[in-house]
Design an enzyme around this catalytic site. Structure first.
Site, PDB file in Angstrom:
ATOM      1  N   LEU A  73       0.021  -3.056 -11.455  1.00 22.13           N
ATOM      2  CA  LEU A  73       0.174  -2.048 -10.408  1.00 22.13           C
ATOM      3  C   LEU A  73       1.098  -2.647  -9.349  1.00 22.13           C
ATOM      4  O   LEU A  73       0.767  -3.653  -8.726  1.00 22.13           O
ATOM      5  CB  LEU A  73      -1.195  -1.709  -9.807  1.00 22.13           C
ATOM      6  N   SER A  74       2.269  -2.061  -9.171  1.00 21.88           N
ATOM      7  CA  SER A  74       3.275  -2.616  -8.263  1.00 21.88           C
ATOM      8  C   SER A  74       2.763  -2.716  -6.832  1.00 21.88           C
ATOM      9  O   SER A  74       1.906  -1.931  -6.397  1.00 21.88           O
ATOM     10  CB  SER A  74       4.533  -1.745  -8.283  1.00 21.88           C
TER      11      SER A  74
END
EC number: 2.1.1.77
Length: 235
Positions: free
Chosen positions: A84-85
């Protein structure tokens, strides 16, 4: 894997007021970080993207064991080696694409659906590709739980894009390709923007912006060093 894993049928109820103060503090952190990067030619955090980030509960898109860290500006792990950036990179990529209400946006690498939710909050019509079926199904459930419409997710890799839904006003990839996939450039409409990491998984990567002019001419320019998971190729 709790509700991030296989066989899950529903998402827990969403309390939109919960942790709002943490979201607001995160947005303030992102605003300062992006302001510091302005000398690099990168955009500031605008009010529309700030509002979208404040409205999307990131903890919903975070594995339960990492929920306490949902509002730290950091990358978090997902299933199957995906990530998840970090929110500041989500904000930067969104600003660079200059999303407008009604834009048709192709997202390559939906993951848990956080970036998708931000795009949908901006009024985009999002076509999402996710190669891992469990992640795609879970993302769809979360987006429905938030009442976000105008999103269609397909289980597929991103190399061939989504030709029948093209042309797109913007294309965003959250996974790195060795070079810019020609199909994605072809599916970009005149005046459109394509943003993706380019480079090997174990080597230097650059976030690249590809712009297609109204005359069809294509310009590519690297923006900054990044590190993303690779774009899976199932062709």
């Amino acid at each position: 894997m709790a509700w991030f894993g296989r066989g899950v049928r529903k998402v827990p109820p969403v309390d939109m007021a919960a942790r709002r103060a943490e979201r607001e503090a995160l947005v303030a952190t992102i605003e300062r970080r992006m302001a510091a990067e302005r000398p690099l030619g990168l955009p500031a955090l605008g009010p529309r993207v700030a509002e979208a980030l404040t409205a999307v509960p990131r903890e919903l898109f975070t594995p339960p064991e990492w929920a306490a860290d949902a509002y730290r500006d950091q990358v978090l792990p997902l299933a199957a080696g995906q990530t998840l950036s970090q929110p500041s990179l989500v904000a930067l990529m969104t600003e660079l694409l200059d999303i407008r209400v009604g834009d048709r946006v192709l997202e390559v690498g939906v993951g848990s659906g956080y970036q998708t939710a931000v795009l949908a909050r901006l009024g985009a019509r999002v076509f999402g590709l996710e190669v891992i079926a469990d992640l795609a199904r879970a993302a769809e459930r979360r987006l429905r739980a938030l009442g976000l419409t105008g999103v269609t997710i397909r289980v597929a890799d991103g190399h061939d894009g989504w030709p029948e839904a093209a042309p797109f006003d913007a294309i965003l990839a959250a996974c790195a390709a060795p070079s810019v996939p020609p199909a994605l450039v072809d599916q970009l409409g005149p005046g459109g923007r394509l943003l993706l990491p380019v480079g090997p998984v174990d080597g230097p990567q650059q976030l690249c912006l590809v712009e297609k002019g109204r005359d069809g001419r294509v310009r590519e320019r690297p923006l900054l060093a990044v590190a993303f998971v690779p774009m899976v190729d199932k062709r």
